[in-house]
Design an enzyme around this catalytic site. Sequence first.
Site, mmCIF file in Angstrom:
data_model
loop_
_atom_site.group_PDB
_atom_site.id
_atom_site.type_symbol
_atom_site.label_atom_id
_atom_site.label_comp_id
_atom_site.label_asym_id
_atom_site.label_seq_id
_atom_site.Cartn_x
_atom_site.Cartn_y
_atom_site.Cartn_z
ATOM 1 N N ASP A 66 0.858 -1.190 0.000
ATOM 2 C CA ASP A 66 0.000 0.000 0.000
ATOM 3 C C ASP A 66 0.889 1.233 0.000
ATOM 4 O O ASP A 66 1.837 1.336 0.801
ATOM 5 C CB ASP A 66 -0.909 -0.008 1.226
ATOM 6 N N ASP B 154 -1.309 8.980 -10.510
ATOM 7 C CA ASP B 154 -1.239 7.906 -11.501
ATOM 8 C C ASP B 154 0.211 7.554 -11.819
ATOM 9 O O ASP B 154 0.564 6.372 -11.976
ATOM 10 C CB ASP B 154 -1.955 8.321 -12.782
ATOM 11 N N ASN C 227 -2.357 12.836 -4.101
ATOM 12 C CA ASN C 227 -3.383 13.312 -5.035
ATOM 13 C C ASN C 227 -3.812 14.736 -4.708
ATOM 14 O O ASN C 227 -4.031 15.557 -5.617
ATOM 15 C CB ASN C 227 -4.598 12.388 -4.989
ATOM 16 N N HIS D 282 -4.180 14.268 -9.368
ATOM 17 C CA HIS D 282 -4.435 12.842 -9.647
ATOM 18 C C HIS D 282 -3.520 12.292 -10.732
ATOM 19 O O HIS D 282 -3.187 11.098 -10.719
ATOM 20 C CB HIS D 282 -5.895 12.643 -10.035
ATOM 21 N N GLU E 282 -4.650 2.273 -4.400
ATOM 22 C CA GLU E 282 -3.194 2.304 -4.246
ATOM 23 C C GLU E 282 -2.649 0.997 -3.693
ATOM 24 O O GLU E 282 -1.514 0.932 -3.242
ATOM 25 C CB GLU E 282 -2.783 3.468 -3.328
#
Length: 341
Positions: free
Chosen positions: A216, A233, A224, A229, A259
């Site tokens: 994680d 990515d 973000n 965002h 994630e």
Amino acid sequence: MLLLAAVAAMHGMAAFGVNDGKGLWPWTVVSVTGIVTLFAAIRFGWSARFKDPSLTVVQLLFAVACSASAYRIAGAGHGAPLLMVSVVLMFGMFGLRAVQAWLIGGYSVLAYGLAMYSGVHARPDIYDPRVQLAYFICLILFVCGLTAVSQRIAAMRDRLRAPRAELAEALERISLLATCDDLTGLLNRRAMSELLERERQRSDRAGHAWCVAILDIDHFKRINDVHGHAAGDEALRVIARVCTTTMRSCDAVARWGGEEFVLLFRDVDPAHAVAVAERIRASVAGSPVSFGASTFGLTASIGVATHRRGDEIAQTLSRADRALYTAKVAGRDRVRDAATG
């Protein structure tokens, strides 16, 4: 099979006195030897190295030569080989390219033309010149018509080949979409679930050890919120690259959702899985993300669990998830083993 039937028919005509049988046995030996050789070459894979393993052109050349020879030695029964060659040509012509089909057609006309000329020259009482001329003209018309039809069929095959290729490409894309994550190119959750289940079944049969890890990204929401965002990515893609370059080719990694990533370590003990997970964690920490004008660091927490024989996949994942939670509580950017806490 057609040639074997023709051999039997030729001997039958000789037995009934339709012809004098002159040259029949040498022709029989050559024909049967050729048939057996071609059959063996295909049946036992000797012809597999050729572009056409079925040796279609070779078979047609041999069959036409045999039938043209049979026409010459059949005497009063010479109409039978003429019928045989028409069936032989129909069996093979439809699988040939245009140039091959016309060459085989021309070869057939030439071979039978020589046989007819030889018969007229040696036995005009049996091979009437007018009848042979009529036969020859009919043979030319038949070969031209058959070749033209074969090319029509070949053109139809070519027209169908493009849609089939497009369909195969579409099916491949659908399969890719069904098993891969668009963003990272890794396996998706569905594909990894199926892979884990297969691994569970394999281990239950063979008794080998394997491990699962859940990775994680730490503070992903903050990434973000602060960087956008698109930067998030890019962070996911960085994690994907780190995992695929650090893990063995026999292992697997998937984006599980958001994630989170799930890692499969095949045929390893817990210590090895934890060691690999630690290398991944360190590599993530040493791989800053550059996106646009901003550069930021990443850390990841990883929970590792060894699959227990008889457990379901959900139970193994649950233990890995608890180990991940322990790593988060302990301060993040660390690896925890479910067996040791």
